[in-house]
Scaffold this motif. Structure first.
Motif, PDB file in Angstrom:
ATOM      1  N   GLN C  71       0.869  -1.182   0.000  1.00 30.84           N
ATOM      2  CA  GLN C  71       0.000   0.000   0.000  1.00 30.84           C
ATOM      3  C   GLN C  71       0.898   1.221   0.000  1.00 30.84           C
ATOM      4  O   GLN C  71       1.056   1.894   1.013  1.00 30.84           O
ATOM      5  CB  GLN C  71      -0.909   0.019   1.232  1.00 30.84           C
ATOM      6  N   GLN C  72       1.600   1.420  -1.104  1.00 36.75           N
ATOM      7  CA  GLN C  72       2.430   2.603  -1.248  1.00 36.75           C
ATOM      8  C   GLN C  72       2.703   2.784  -2.743  1.00 36.75           C
ATOM      9  O   GLN C  72       3.058   1.852  -3.424  1.00 36.75           O
ATOM     10  CB  GLN C  72       3.741   2.475  -0.471  1.00 36.75           C
ATOM     11  N   VAL C  73       2.500   3.992  -3.207  1.00 38.05           N
ATOM     12  CA  VAL C  73       2.731   4.284  -4.617  1.00 38.05           C
ATOM     13  C   VAL C  73       4.072   5.002  -4.716  1.00 38.05           C
ATOM     14  O   VAL C  73       4.296   6.009  -4.044  1.00 38.05           O
ATOM     15  CB  VAL C  73       1.602   5.168  -5.182  1.00 38.05           C
ATOM     16  N   MET C 114      -3.106   0.700  -2.703  1.00 40.87           N
ATOM     17  CA  MET C 114      -3.279   2.000  -2.056  1.00 40.87           C
ATOM     18  C   MET C 114      -4.568   2.682  -2.510  1.00 40.87           C
ATOM     19  O   MET C 114      -5.195   3.408  -1.749  1.00 40.87           O
ATOM     20  CB  MET C 114      -2.076   2.892  -2.411  1.00 40.87           C
ATOM     21  N   ASN C 115      -4.960   2.450  -3.774  1.00 41.25           N
ATOM     22  CA  ASN C 115      -6.148   3.123  -4.310  1.00 41.25           C
ATOM     23  C   ASN C 115      -7.125   2.131  -4.928  1.00 41.25           C
ATOM     24  O   ASN C 115      -7.836   2.467  -5.873  1.00 41.25           O
ATOM     25  CB  ASN C 115      -5.713   4.163  -5.353  1.00 41.25           C
ATOM     26  N   ILE C 116      -7.174   0.936  -4.371  1.00 35.54           N
ATOM     27  CA  ILE C 116      -8.019  -0.086  -4.988  1.00 35.54           C
ATOM     28  C   ILE C 116      -9.489   0.334  -4.968  1.00 35.54           C
ATOM     29  O   ILE C 116     -10.260  -0.006  -5.875  1.00 35.54           O
ATOM     30  CB  ILE C 116      -7.807  -1.462  -4.322  1.00 35.54           C
ATOM     31  N   GLY C 117      -9.887   1.106  -3.960  1.00 34.26           N
ATOM     32  CA  GLY C 117     -11.292   1.540  -3.871  1.00 34.26           C
ATOM     33  C   GLY C 117     -11.682   2.409  -5.056  1.00 34.26           C
ATOM     34  O   GLY C 117     -12.830   2.377  -5.517  1.00 34.26           O
ATOM     35  N   TYR C 189     -13.431  -2.160   3.694  1.00 34.55           N
ATOM     36  CA  TYR C 189     -12.093  -1.584   3.857  1.00 34.55           C
ATOM     37  C   TYR C 189     -11.437  -1.349   2.497  1.00 34.55           C
ATOM     38  O   TYR C 189     -10.911  -0.262   2.235  1.00 34.55           O
ATOM     39  CB  TYR C 189     -11.236  -2.503   4.719  1.00 34.55           C
ATOM     40  N   LEU C 190     -11.512  -2.367   1.622  1.00 31.35           N
ATOM     41  CA  LEU C 190     -10.876  -2.217   0.302  1.00 31.35           C
ATOM     42  C   LEU C 190     -11.474  -1.027  -0.443  1.00 31.35           C
ATOM     43  O   LEU C 190     -10.759  -0.240  -1.065  1.00 31.35           O
ATOM     44  CB  LEU C 190     -11.044  -3.498  -0.517  1.00 31.35           C
ATOM     45  N   LEU C 191     -12.805  -0.889  -0.344  1.00 28.98           N
ATOM     46  CA  LEU C 191     -13.441   0.219  -1.064  1.00 28.98           C
ATOM     47  C   LEU C 191     -13.074   1.570  -0.458  1.00 28.98           C
ATOM     48  O   LEU C 191     -13.150   2.598  -1.126  1.00 28.98           O
ATOM     49  CB  LEU C 191     -14.963   0.044  -1.082  1.00 28.98           C
ATOM     50  N   SER C 192     -12.660   1.561   0.810  1.00 24.46           N
ATOM     51  CA  SER C 192     -12.290   2.839   1.438  1.00 24.46           C
ATOM     52  C   SER C 192     -10.874   3.273   1.054  1.00 24.46           C
ATOM     53  O   SER C 192     -10.451   4.377   1.380  1.00 24.46           O
ATOM     54  CB  SER C 192     -12.387   2.719   2.962  1.00 24.46           C
ATOM     55  N   LEU C 193     -10.134   2.390   0.392  1.00 21.04           N
ATOM     56  CA  LEU C 193      -8.757   2.735   0.047  1.00 21.04           C
ATOM     57  C   LEU C 193      -8.745   3.605  -1.210  1.00 21.04           C
ATOM     58  O   LEU C 193      -8.846   3.097  -2.326  1.00 21.04           O
ATOM     59  CB  LEU C 193      -7.928   1.468  -0.164  1.00 21.04           C
ATOM     60  N   ASP C 194      -8.675   4.891  -1.005  1.00 16.66           N
ATOM     61  CA  ASP C 194      -8.689   5.822  -2.123  1.00 16.66           C
ATOM     62  C   ASP C 194      -7.919   7.073  -1.700  1.00 16.66           C
ATOM     63  O   ASP C 194      -8.380   7.839  -0.866  1.00 16.66           O
ATOM     64  CB  ASP C 194     -10.144   6.159  -2.472  1.00 16.66           C
TER      65      ASP C 194
END
Lengths: 490, 61, 203
Positions: C71-73, C114-117, C189-194
């Motif tokens: 989770q890091q770009v 990191m931005n899957i959501g 949780y995944l959808l909140s990753l934005d």
């Protein structure tokens, strides 16, 4: 001990020294055998978990419906069993024996120290079960719950007390190089472990800085716990086995202090490209590159000590494992320094390359050195010979070749994986498919290594039952009547 | 922030200087003498330099 | 070098120095970092996890997704993270202020999340993918997480978020998968990753 020097009429100095050494080795029996036997147990547990994780990675359907063995749990459980179970327990056993030998003292606390082995086992068991049951902290290398810090802390406190006690009543005024490394290890480990748990589980560090604390810890477990124990063992056993003092004592001094100063700082190279201040990452890179200094000094020193004595590799199981380990120490450290350079890291980071690198350190270096140490120490504690040379050969060749396959396969696959990942035109699933055959090669290597571990466990089991030839004294691995080729013109 | 970095560099310099001072002090005190002897300290009359102490076990078993 | 206290002092000094440099100083520098205001939407970013997403984060941790996903770009010009569509900008320390602990990861067996959501906003897709990754991604080596679901064979009384399994992946036809609570949380949780919004320190 019934046969104290008094009962022998006028013992020759040489005989007296032999008896003292027997007594020192015997005083370690209880404690060190406990630690070693537990270590071997965890080695087998760790190998089983490793195989499961490895198979799952190319065949995801394997055992997929058992939540407690899902890849994301089996893998950290494997790490915990290997690091805190096998590596640390084999390391502590060796560390205690070495200190008794170096200070020429008996090992104190004959009930407390074996009790620490029991506590250590329970702590690791608790940690591994917690991970499999879903209570992992999800922080790499320190997935086991923070409460373990108290138990490990207690054990290490007892070990420090024993070390100081032996050291204070030592006979010789010289402090041998191995002793420095051992003092380093026993003070570094508790400081690392306890402060890491604090930074990671309390507001002492926040958000992204927790990642810095994580890699400060994880890198230093190898650098300031396993590495010093491993090097202490190498510095003692190579000279002892071949009967020749370390080539240059000056170099070993330089090697120790440069390690103490630089290794500490190397951890943040795991965060290159990450969301932390640039200066922090740069410090990590500088620390990693400076590691060339201790590594070159150690490598040159060991090589020059061995020169002219390489033929002993054929005859001594201990030397074989230890020299393999020492060479891999050089290799892994060079690789580590290179890997921390931005241009290399851009490709190797986030790939299987890193996994191969980690195994080169913890396995090819540290584990192999520990195997060598156990081959040397156990017969002296239990007064029995290893019962089969053939099984030792099986152990050596399966682990040595297995490790080579493991490293070559994943290093190559990781490098290609990294290059493909940095080319946005290549679809991600193509990269996944590319790595699969190499994941199979890892499983094949894992099977080989596990065969080695099983033969080692079999040997050790027979050692515990003293199935091998009886040894009246601890150094009769060479029979007196047998002419022994002693190389070098010392 | 500038003062902070200045303090940081000052501290680093101080640490470095004290390390060098400690080294000089240790050499003066003779901590590094007799290094050859120290390297011999793991040997004794019964396991002297020149004696090999490990071998594959007897193959009778 | 025969003096033990000198050795011990040296040993302790080296580690105290490194923890100061590598943990305490960066903490000092970053501790005051706060969220940024989004005036249009009247919220602060990053959004703190709450409710299902907060529970889902724990599921993510206990199932060890971190061993395959980062989770890091990484920044532009260092790798191809942005070109691969894993985020519109590099990740910065500010993105992790609510993350205890951060789940940055070190392995990309699977893509960065990191931005899957933002990239994959369909809960249905995630349910199918979690149940059996090869349904959505042929050739994937991600483990199936069937234990997070219940399988039903009748359409009666199905909850709203049940998903029909494609026939070739169903042992009995028809089959629906019904997410258990942990699957619902994990997907929340995944959808909140934005983290696709502007922050001052990244451009």
């Amino acid at each position: 001990m019934a046969d104290t020097p008094e009962t022998v009429p006028l013992p020759a100095p040489e005989e007296r020294e032999r008896l003292t050494r027997i007594q020192i080795d015997r005083s370690c029996r209880q404690t060190v055998v406990w630690y070693y036997a537990s270590a071997v147990f965890w080695l087998l547990v760790g190998s089983a978990l490793a195989l499961i994780a490895s198979l799952k990675m190319h065949t995801p359907g394997f055992l997929a419906d058992w939540e407690w063995l899902t890849f994301g749990r089996a893998r950290p459980a494997h790490l915990a069993a290997m690091i805190y179970g096998w590596g640390s327990m084999a390391g502590v056993g060796t560390l205690l024996w070495l200190q008794a030998r170096l200070t020429r003292n008996r090992l104190p606390f004959p009930t407390l120290l074996p009790a620490t082995a029991v506590i250590w086992n329970l702590t690791v068991a608790f940690g591994v079960v917690a991970i499999l049951a879903g209570y992992s902290t999800s922080i790499e290398w320190i997935e086991i719950p923070p409460s373990t810090a108290i138990l490990f802390g207690f054990c290490i406190a007892a070990i420090i007390a024993a070390s100081i006690r032996m050291f204070r009543s030592r006979e010789s005024k010289h402090t041998y190089v191995s002793q420095w490394y051992l003092f380093g290890a026993i003070f570094w480990f508790p400081l690392l472990y306890v402060s890491a748990q604090l930074f990671l589980h309390t507001p002492a560090a926040k958000g992204a800085v927790k990642a810095a604390a994580n890699w400060w810890f994880a890198h230093n477990v190898l650098g300031l716990w396993f590495t010093p124990i491993g090097l202490a063992t190498v510095y003692y056993l190579i000279p002892k086995v071949i009967g020749r003092p370390v080539h240059s004592y000056h170099l070993s001094l330089l090697g120790f202090w440069s390690l103490a100063i630089f290794y500490n700082w190397a951890g943040t190279h795991h965060l290159i490209g990450g969301p932390l201040p640039a200066w922090l990452i740069t410090v990590g890179i500088v620390g990693s590159v400076m590691m060339f200094v201790p590594v070159v000094t150690v490598a040159v020193n060991h090589h020059l000590t061995m020169v002219g004595h390489f033929h002993h590799l054929k005859y001594s199981p201990t030397l074989r494992f230890i020299v393999y380990g020492a060479m891999c120490y050089t290799a892994v450290s060079f690789q580590g320094s290179l890997q921390s350079l931005r241009s290399v890291n851009e490709i190797s980071h986030f790939t299987h390359y890193t996994i191969a690198h980690a195994h080169l350190g913890v396995y090819a270096f540290f584990t192999m050195v520990m195997f060598g140490a156990i081959y040397y120490v156990a017969p002296r504690l239990l007064n029995a010979e290893w019962h089969s040379a053939a099984w030792i050969r099986v152990h050596f060749w399966t682990t040595a070749v297995g490790m080579a396959i493991y490293w070559l396969g994943l290093t190559w696959a990781g490098w290609e994986q990294g290059k493909m990942m940095n080319d946005p035109r290549i679809p991600f699933l193509d990269i996944v498919r590319f790595t699969v055959p190499w994941l199979w090669s890892r499983s094949a290597a894992g099977v080989l290594m596990t065969i080695g571990h099983l033969s080692f466990a079999w040997l050790f089991w027979n050692m515990l039952r003293q199935r091998g030839a009886y040894l009246p004294g601890p150094t009769l691995l060479i029979r007196k009547d047998e002419p022994v080729a002693v190389g070098g013109g010392e | 922030m500038a003062a902070f970095y200045l303090a940081l560099w000052g501290l680093a310099g101080l640490l470095g200087a004290s390390a060098i001072a400690a080294l000089v002090w240790a050499i003066r005190r003779g901590e590094f003498d007799q290094l050859r002897e120290a390297s011999q300290s793991i040997f004794d009359d019964e396991e002297p330099v020149g004696k090999v102490t490990d071998r594959f076990p007897d193959k009778r078993f | 070098m025969n003096r033990a206290w000198l050795l011990v002092v040296g040993v302790i000094a080296t580690i105290v120095a490194s923890v100061t440099g590598l943990v305490l100083l960066p903490d000092r520098q970053l501790r005051s970092t706060g969220p940024v205001e989004d005036e249009d939407r009247g919220i602060t970013l990053p959004v703190a996890y709450f409710g299902d997403a907060e529970e889902g984060r724990k599921v993510y941790m206990d199932l060890g997704c971190i061993y395959c996903h980062t989770q890091q770009v990484r920044p532009e010009g260092f790798g191809a993270d942005i070109e691969r569509g894993w985020g519109m900008r590099r990740s910065v320390a500010r993105d992790y202020i609510h993350d205890e602990p951060p789940l940055m990861g070190t392995m990309r067996t699977g893509p960065d999340l990191m931005n899957i959501g933002a990239r994959q906003p369909s809960a249905q897709w995630h349910y199918l993918h979690l149940y059996e990754p090869r349904i959505t991604s042929p050739g994937s080596i991600m483990p199936p997480h069937r234990f997070l679901f219940e399988v039903r064979h009748s359409a009666d009384g199905l909850p709203e978020d049940a998903v029909r399994l494609p026939d070739e992946f169903a042992r009995r036809k028809p089959s629906w998968i019904v997410p258990r609570d942990r699957a619902r949380w994990l997907v929340a949780y995944l959808l909140s990753l934005d983290h696709n919004y502007e922050v001052p320190e990244a451009r």
